[in-house]
Design a protein around this motif. Structure first.
Motif, mmCIF file in Angstrom:
data_model
loop_
_atom_site.group_PDB
_atom_site.id
_atom_site.type_symbol
_atom_site.label_atom_id
_atom_site.label_comp_id
_atom_site.label_asym_id
_atom_site.label_seq_id
_atom_site.Cartn_x
_atom_site.Cartn_y
_atom_site.Cartn_z
ATOM 1 N N LEU A 95 -4.390 11.350 7.838
ATOM 2 C CA LEU A 95 -3.758 10.074 7.519
ATOM 3 C C LEU A 95 -2.329 10.292 7.026
ATOM 4 N N ALA A 96 -2.099 11.385 6.315
ATOM 5 C CA ALA A 96 -0.745 11.672 5.840
ATOM 6 C C ALA A 96 0.205 11.871 7.016
ATOM 7 N N ALA A 148 0.954 8.449 8.583
ATOM 8 C CA ALA A 148 1.903 7.677 7.776
ATOM 9 C C ALA A 148 3.327 8.192 7.982
ATOM 10 N N SER A 192 4.590 4.335 3.966
ATOM 11 C CA SER A 192 3.997 5.073 2.859
ATOM 12 C C SER A 192 2.499 5.220 3.069
ATOM 13 N N ARG A 193 1.925 6.175 2.352
ATOM 14 C CA ARG A 193 0.478 6.332 2.415
ATOM 15 C C ARG A 193 -0.226 5.097 1.865
ATOM 16 N N LEU A 197 -0.483 2.602 4.557
ATOM 17 C CA LEU A 197 -1.516 2.985 5.522
ATOM 18 C C LEU A 197 -2.904 2.659 4.978
#
Length: 228
Positions: A47-48, A51, A57-58, A61
């Motif tokens: 996921l990082a 993003a 930004s995380r 997300l």
């Protein structure tokens, strides 16, 4: 605020701004997820990374997609989405309807990246078996259901006759997929031209129609009998 944009004054303007921003962020995230899933696979995509690729930004997300599984599900749904203007065919001319539906299916299967998506799901199945179910339920099944529903509508109209709508749908779509998609799983240079794909669709439609069509006299008699 992301993108260095400021919200317009007024409650309605601010609400519209935040709604539009959320839609843009969602589109950016899905686009980034698609690129990374196809390039790195499911396990290699975090996921990082999504993003960062999307430029959000995380926190943004996580508001949209709390887990990688939810992000993958949304990406699959988007990959298989059809245009809103593609209304279902009107029952009464099953051969024309089969050709239309078959063409739409071929278009879906030949979309850029679709073969890669199949390859990723197949490759990751041993470790992530849920990906297969997601791809099947959210990807193929909505289109499968629309074709089956039309075949049933044709049967109700007296133009087609069969015992198992699921089987006929599977056979029809399978004839198309076996030409336009599955060879790509093994042959990276398999790339039939548009005329060849259209011919494969036409042959699949003709095959189903020849097997299950109701002769016109029987169809007309069935409608008279059904109408009393």
């Amino acid at each position: 605020m992301e993108g260095n944009e400021s919200a317009p004054a007024g409650s309605s303007g601010a609400a519209r701004y935040h709604r539009d921003l959320a839609q843009r962020n969602r589109a950016a995230l899905l686009g980034a997820a698609r690129r990374l899933f196809l390039d790195l696979g499911y396990d290699g995509t975090s996921l990082a990374k999504v993003a960062a690729e999307a430029g959000v930004s995380r926190a943004t997300l996580f508001k949209q997609f709390p887990t990688k599984a939810e992000l993958f599900s949304a990406m699959v749904t988007t990959s298989w989405a059809t245009a809103d203007e593609q209304a279902p065919p009107v029952p009464g001319d099953p051969l024309a309807a089969l050709s239309t539906l078959g063409t739409r299916y071929a278009d879906l299967l030949t979309r850029p990246g679709m073969a890669d998506l199949f390859r990723i799901v197949i490759a990751e199945l041993p470790r992530f078996p849920e990906l297969g179910r997601t791809h099947f339920d959210l990807g193929k099944m909505p289109f499968f259901d629309s074709v089956r529903d039309h075949l049933l509508a044709e049967q109700h109209a007296g133009t087609l006759q069969f015992e198992d709508a699921d089987l006929v749908t599977t056979q029809f779509l399978g004839m198309i997929a076996n030409y336009v998609l599955w060879p790509r799983m093994l042959l990276l240079d398999w790339d039939p031209d548009a005329a060849s794909v259209a011919r494969a669709v036409d042959e699949a439609a003709l095959t189903v129609h020849a097997r299950h069509s109701v002769p016109p006299r029987r169809a007309q008699s069935g409608r008279r009998d059904g109408g009393g």
